[in-house]
Design a protein around this motif. Structure first.
Motif, PDB file in Angstrom:
ATOM      1  N   ALA B  60       0.852  -1.185   0.000  1.00 40.87           N
ATOM      2  CA  ALA B  60       0.000   0.000   0.000  1.00 40.87           C
ATOM      3  C   ALA B  60       0.887   1.233   0.000  1.00 40.87           C
ATOM      4  N   VAL B  61       0.512   2.253  -0.831  1.00 43.29           N
ATOM      5  CA  VAL B  61       1.228   3.528  -0.847  1.00 43.29           C
ATOM      6  C   VAL B  61       0.321   4.567  -0.213  1.00 43.29           C
ATOM      7  N   MET B  62       0.825   5.284   0.780  1.00 42.95           N
ATOM      8  CA  MET B  62       0.018   6.296   1.469  1.00 42.95           C
ATOM      9  C   MET B  62       0.644   7.676   1.292  1.00 42.95           C
ATOM     10  N   LEU B  63      -0.185   8.616   0.793  1.00 45.32           N
ATOM     11  CA  LEU B  63       0.254  10.000   0.613  1.00 45.32           C
ATOM     12  C   LEU B  63      -0.722  10.912   1.352  1.00 45.32           C
ATOM     13  N   ARG B  64      -0.303  12.150   1.599  1.00 46.49           N
ATOM     14  CA  ARG B  64      -1.235  13.082   2.218  1.00 46.49           C
ATOM     15  C   ARG B  64      -2.418  13.302   1.276  1.00 46.49           C
ATOM     16  N   GLY B  65      -3.626  13.387   1.841  1.00 51.69           N
ATOM     17  CA  GLY B  65      -4.831  13.522   1.022  1.00 51.69           C
ATOM     18  C   GLY B  65      -4.717  14.670   0.036  1.00 51.69           C
ATOM     19  N   GLY B  66      -5.025  14.412  -1.258  1.00 54.76           N
ATOM     20  CA  GLY B  66      -5.049  15.460  -2.277  1.00 54.76           C
ATOM     21  C   GLY B  66      -3.701  15.833  -2.854  1.00 54.76           C
ATOM     22  N   SER B  67      -2.623  15.168  -2.415  1.00 55.03           N
ATOM     23  CA  SER B  67      -1.310  15.619  -2.866  1.00 55.03           C
ATOM     24  C   SER B  67      -0.906  15.036  -4.222  1.00 55.03           C
ATOM     25  N   GLN B  68      -1.519  13.941  -4.623  1.00 59.94           N
ATOM     26  CA  GLN B  68      -1.372  13.389  -5.980  1.00 59.94           C
ATOM     27  C   GLN B  68      -0.022  12.800  -6.346  1.00 59.94           C
ATOM     28  N   ALA B  69       1.049  13.289  -5.769  1.00 60.05           N
ATOM     29  CA  ALA B  69       2.372  12.766  -6.117  1.00 60.05           C
ATOM     30  C   ALA B  69       3.240  12.754  -4.871  1.00 60.05           C
ATOM     31  N   GLU B  70       4.200  11.851  -4.842  1.00 55.86           N
ATOM     32  CA  GLU B  70       5.079  11.755  -3.672  1.00 55.86           C
ATOM     33  C   GLU B  70       5.780  13.079  -3.405  1.00 55.86           C
ATOM     34  N   LEU B  71       6.141  13.767  -4.505  1.00 55.19           N
ATOM     35  CA  LEU B  71       6.874  15.023  -4.371  1.00 55.19           C
ATOM     36  C   LEU B  71       6.096  16.057  -3.556  1.00 55.19           C
ATOM     37  N   ASN B  72       4.769  16.126  -3.757  1.00 55.91           N
ATOM     38  CA  ASN B  72       3.956  17.137  -3.093  1.00 55.91           C
ATOM     39  C   ASN B  72       3.574  16.750  -1.673  1.00 55.91           C
ATOM     40  N   SER B  73       3.622  15.468  -1.399  1.00 51.36           N
ATOM     41  CA  SER B  73       3.072  14.976  -0.142  1.00 51.36           C
ATOM     42  C   SER B  73       3.976  15.311   1.047  1.00 51.36           C
ATOM     43  N   GLY B  74       3.409  15.307   2.228  1.00 57.97           N
ATOM     44  CA  GLY B  74       4.189  15.490   3.437  1.00 57.97           C
ATOM     45  C   GLY B  74       3.466  14.834   4.605  1.00 57.97           C
ATOM     46  N   LEU B  75       4.166  13.997   5.360  1.00 56.94           N
ATOM     47  CA  LEU B  75       3.554  13.302   6.490  1.00 56.94           C
ATOM     48  C   LEU B  75       4.501  13.395   7.673  1.00 56.94           C
ATOM     49  N   SER B  76       3.941  13.360   8.869  1.00 59.59           N
ATOM     50  CA  SER B  76       4.794  13.504  10.051  1.00 59.59           C
ATOM     51  C   SER B  76       5.209  12.136  10.576  1.00 59.59           C
ATOM     52  N   SER B  77       6.202  12.161  11.449  1.00 53.55           N
ATOM     53  CA  SER B  77       6.639  10.891  12.035  1.00 53.55           C
ATOM     54  C   SER B  77       5.544  10.325  12.929  1.00 53.55           C
ATOM     55  N   ASP B  78       4.642  11.208  13.437  1.00 56.56           N
ATOM     56  CA  ASP B  78       3.501  10.718  14.223  1.00 56.56           C
ATOM     57  C   ASP B  78       2.596   9.853  13.355  1.00 56.56           C
ATOM     58  N   ASP B  79       2.397  10.312  12.102  1.00 56.19           N
ATOM     59  CA  ASP B  79       1.569   9.532  11.180  1.00 56.19           C
ATOM     60  C   ASP B  79       2.172   8.139  10.992  1.00 56.19           C
ATOM     61  N   VAL B  80       3.496   8.104  10.791  1.00 59.99           N
ATOM     62  CA  VAL B  80       4.164   6.815  10.573  1.00 59.99           C
ATOM     63  C   VAL B  80       3.964   5.923  11.783  1.00 59.99           C
ATOM     64  N   ARG B  81       4.175   6.503  12.980  1.00 62.82           N
ATOM     65  CA  ARG B  81       4.069   5.707  14.200  1.00 62.82           C
ATOM     66  C   ARG B  81       2.655   5.169  14.386  1.00 62.82           C
ATOM     67  N   LEU B  82       1.682   6.044  14.113  1.00 69.65           N
ATOM     68  CA  LEU B  82       0.282   5.637  14.269  1.00 69.65           C
ATOM     69  C   LEU B  82      -0.030   4.444  13.364  1.00 69.65           C
ATOM     70  N   ILE B  83       0.478   4.505  12.130  1.00 67.87           N
ATOM     71  CA  ILE B  83       0.222   3.409  11.186  1.00 67.87           C
ATOM     72  C   ILE B  83       0.934   2.137  11.642  1.00 67.87           C
ATOM     73  N   GLU B  84       2.171   2.292  12.089  1.00 70.03           N
ATOM     74  CA  GLU B  84       2.925   1.125  12.561  1.00 70.03           C
ATOM     75  C   GLU B  84       2.218   0.452  13.732  1.00 70.03           C
ATOM     76  N   ASP B  85       1.673   1.270  14.635  1.00 69.39           N
ATOM     77  CA  ASP B  85       1.102   0.722  15.868  1.00 69.39           C
ATOM     78  C   ASP B  85      -0.313   0.186  15.695  1.00 69.39           C
ATOM     79  N   ALA B  86      -1.119   0.900  14.889  1.00 72.01           N
ATOM     80  CA  ALA B  86      -2.543   0.607  14.957  1.00 72.01           C
ATOM     81  C   ALA B  86      -3.183   0.132  13.664  1.00 72.01           C
TER      82      ALA B  86
END
Lengths: 385, 394
Positions: B60-86
């Motif tokens: 699965a590839v996860m990008l910030r909503g509406g960003s359309q491309a990896e280049l535009n996207s931005g996610l925080s380390s909290d997001d990563v942790r939340l996904i890893e944990d839950a």
């Protein structure tokens, strides 16, 4: 009956053959004209570039930003006439598929570096004074049906505001256009401050700096000085002329020119061969007739000229029809696709080049048959029958 | 009846050398048209094959909503942790740790060999989990970078199309020198057009703090994607677009590949009309020079139908030879040729021209269609040659 009448009668003695040849020549020149016009608009970035305009980007890549403070330092460089900065907004309207090229700029300074942008009376000042103003290019405005006075939201697919949204509200207060036909007006601009103050991240960074020099001869010196100023800093810069920058960007898509050369080359090779062989056959069929003309006293050079004129006439008719059709097609496409391909039109130099190629094609395809015709010996030719 | 057709056809074909000039003209013009079509299709197919050959249904590839491309996207380390944990549906390794890879995607300049100009190359910052969410990754030369250092590994395709990335070379990014320590292959997929380095070092270089741009996760099964999407919907702390990786790259292939085809087909069809006029002209001359011969055949009892079939077959044979010559030439000249263009990720995608069986069939069909319509009117005409032509002196 003069020579021209003879040439014309000869050319159309087999109507179907003449029509088919004209058609295949027409097609080749249609392709040449249409692709030539597209190529011109494609590379127009380096043609409309002002010769004293420089672009400074982050040395790593132009998508990487640099500190806002750089702008002030560039303005102070000797030989700089004006310097403005811009940042890519990644804008879209309503739906992510409806992309809008939008830049966050330093309004007054940026416009000073693009003197070719023209605004209706009072709108330039309105844009500079009004923080929430969006200045929209005419091509873009007509594509979305926007008018001065509209209030619209634009979303960014990159930036977020501190409130978590990605939407900025704008008042359209200026509609601008390029001074000349081929200058693109398919983008929008707004105040950097209005955007920067709301940013959740990457605040006080700018995308690139546009500079005009007091004289094009100072370009190299100014570029070197700007880059030296930021050498060994975390954000080193690379300054090039606008033309070079645009050319490099166009090259990112691949060697379009080479592909076009292949296609146009194929089209011309095709007609060269078809028309060439057909002309040889056509003149061979007339050997007897030419012998009669010689018997009647037509000198060989005159026959040579007549055959050559016939093939030139054929290829110029086909060429003009093809280039004319190409012009009609390009005009039709231009009205539909103004927002994507601003400035699409049949360039005069492409048309002229086409006519010259048509004459050359006629001379080349007519040469061998003309020599053959000139060499016809009355005795052998009439003896054939 | 069939004997007649056979006899006339053979006569036509055997006499082609007498009309060598115009016949060659027809063959070459049809070969060039077929060549142009196949050239464009090879470009489009090659580009599509590279992007469609990339990605896995169970990633699965996860990008910030509406960003359309990896280049535009931005996610925080909290997001990563939340996904890893839950997050549900994510596979785990033997030690029970989730296979989730947060990655940065930034752009650096490379010099394109073909034009000697700067072009956008993707620099991907990856952590230790990157290889768990990718298949077929192997180092073909050198070694993998050491985490925490200014070392890079470069995709094999980057090396092919861009200069300055050979093993052992140093590259300057910002104030740091980077060393190329390895060349990697991913079996021809789009990742080979990338440069990889350590995530933490890139975060530092680009002032990204601990943020990432995309998150890839290996799913327990392709079907688990829906569970993941449903969970994200109900999780107010996240705003993501989630796709499986195959779809993610297939979407990117669409635009460019279709555009190339939309340019190639109309061009080929317009050129085909020109070649058709040429073929028609040739066949018309062919019938013209054989007027007496055809009239003679008719006089001794051959049917008009047989005469026209002979003409038609001649036209089709010339066209088929032309199509074949064009296809073989394009295959020899272009198949496998490497090229690169700006993909929808705003970075260069290196691909190889691919002349496929399907496109050769399309090219041959077009050639034969040109031959058919080019020969149609002359064929009909040869059926109606007046018998008195026998007596006409040339």
């Amino acid at each position: 009956m003069n020579d021209l009448t003879l040439i014309r009668k000869n050319l159309f003695r087999k109507k179907l053959r003449a029509i088919l040849l004209t058609l295949s020549i027409l097609i080749a020149f249609l392709i040449f004209g249409v692709l030539g016009a597209f190529h011109t608009v494609w590379t127009s970035g380096s043609e409309v570039a002002a010769d004293n305009r420089l672009v400074t980007v982050n040395k790593i890549n132009f998508t990487v930003s640099m500190p806002y403070a750089y702008w002030g330092r560039v303005q102070a460089v000797e030989g700089v006439e004006a310097a403005g900065h811009a940042s890519w907004f990644g804008g879209y309207y309503q739906d992510p598929t409806q992309q809008v090229q939008t830049f966050a700029i330093s309004p007054e300074a940026y416009l000073a570096t693009y003197p070719e942008l023209v605004f209706p009376e009072g709108q330039r000042e309105a844009f500079i004074e009004n923080r929430t103003c969006l200045a929209v290019g005419t091509d873009l405005a007509s594509f979305f049906g926007w008018e001065a006075g509209d209030r619209i939201p634009l979303l960014s697919n990159i930036w977020q505001k501190t409130d978590g949204t990605s939407s900025w509200e704008f008042d359209i207060c200026a509609i601008f256009d390029g001074r000349e036909e081929n200058m693109p007006a398919n983008y929008a601009m707004f105040h950097y401050d209005y955007y920067n103050e709301a940013l959740a991240f990457n605040q006080d960074q700018i995308g690139w700096i546009v500079t005009t020099t007091t004289d094009p001869s100072l370009n190299d010196q100014v570029a070197r000085e700007i880059d030296a100023m930021f050498a060994n800093s975390p954000a080193e810069t690379e300054t090039s002329t606008e033309a070079a920058f645009n050319e490099a960007f166009v090259n990112q898509f691949g060697n379009i020119a080479l592909i076009l050369l292949f296609v146009v080359g194929s089209a011309f090779t095709t007609i060269l061969i078809i028309v060439g062989f057909t002309m040889v056959t056509a003149i061979n069929e007339r050997t007897g007739e030419i012998a009669v003309m010689k018997t009647l006293g037509f000198p060989a050079p005159r026959i040579f000229r007549m055959v050559l004129s016939e093939s030139v006439l054929l290829s110029v008719i086909g060429g003009l029809l093809g280039l004319g059709l190409a012009t009609l097609m390009i005009n039709a496409i231009a009205t539909v696709a103004a927002a994507f391909l601003p400035g699409l039109a049949m360039p005069l130099d492409v048309f002229v080049a086409g006519v010259i190629i048509a004459v050359i094609l006629g001379l080349v395809t007519g040469l061998v048959p003309a020599i053959n015709a000139q060499r016809v010996r009355i005795v052998t030719a009439l003896g054939k029958q | 009846m069939f004997k007649q057709i056979g006899a006339v056809t053979m006569m036509n074909l055997r006499s082609i050398p007498q009309r060598a000039g115009l016949s060659i003209a027809t063959i070459i013009s049809i070969a060039l048209v077929t060549g142009v079509l196949l050239g464009f299709l090879a470009m489009s197919n090659g580009f599509r094959a590279t992007l469609q050959g990339t990605g896995s249904e169970s990633v699965a590839v996860m990008l910030r909503g509406g960003s359309q491309a990896e280049l535009n996207s931005g996610l925080s380390s909290d997001d990563v942790r939340l996904i890893e944990d839950a997050a549900p549906g994510i596979a785990r390794d033997a030690g029970g740790r989730p296979l989730v890879s947060g990655e940065l995607y930034v752009i650096v300049d490379g010099i394109k060999r073909s034009s000697q100009t700067e072009a956008n190359l993707p620099l991907r910052g990856v952590g230790e989990r990157a290889l768990d969410v990718r298949e077929g990754f192997r180092i073909v030369e050198g070694r993998m970078f050491e985490p925490g250092t200014n070392e890079l590994v470069v995709g094999a395709a980057v090396l092919r199309e861009f200069q300055g990335f050979d093993l052992g070379e140093t590259i300057r990014l910002g104030t740091n020198e980077w060393v190329v320590v390895g060349i990697f292959s991913t079996g021809g997929s789009v990742f080979e057009s990338e440069i990889w380095a350590d995530l933490a070092v890139i975060q530092n270089l680009y002032n990204r703090g601990t943020g990432v741009q995309s998150i890839r996760a290996r799913l327990t099964s392709p079907g688990a994607l829906e569970d993941l999407q449903a969970w994200e919907e109900d999780e107010p702390r996240l705003n993501l677009d989630i796709e499986n990786e195959t779809e993610f790259f297939a979407d990117q292939a669409g635009g460019t590949a279709v555009l190339i085809e939309y340019i190639g087909w109309p061009l080929a069809i317009i050129m085909a009309i020109g070649a058709l006029a040429g073929a028609w002209n040739t066949m018309y001359s062919s019938v013209d020079t054989r007027m007496r011969e055809i009239a003679t055949l008719r006089a001794i009892g051959f049917s008009g139908f047989a005469a026209s079939v002979g003409t038609m077959v001649e036209s089709l044979v010339l066209a088929a030879i032309g199509g074949l010559v064009g296809a073989v030439a394009v295959y020899l000249l272009f198949n496998g040729v490497s090229a690169s263009t700006l993909g929808s990720g705003f970075t260069q995608v290196v691909f190889s021209f691919a002349v496929t069986g399907g496109s050769i069939v399309a090219g041959m069909v077009m050639a034969v269609v040109i031959g058919f319509f080019g020969g149609l009117v002359p064929a009909i005409r040869s059926a109606y040659v007046p018998l008195l032509t026998v007596h006409r002196s040339e």
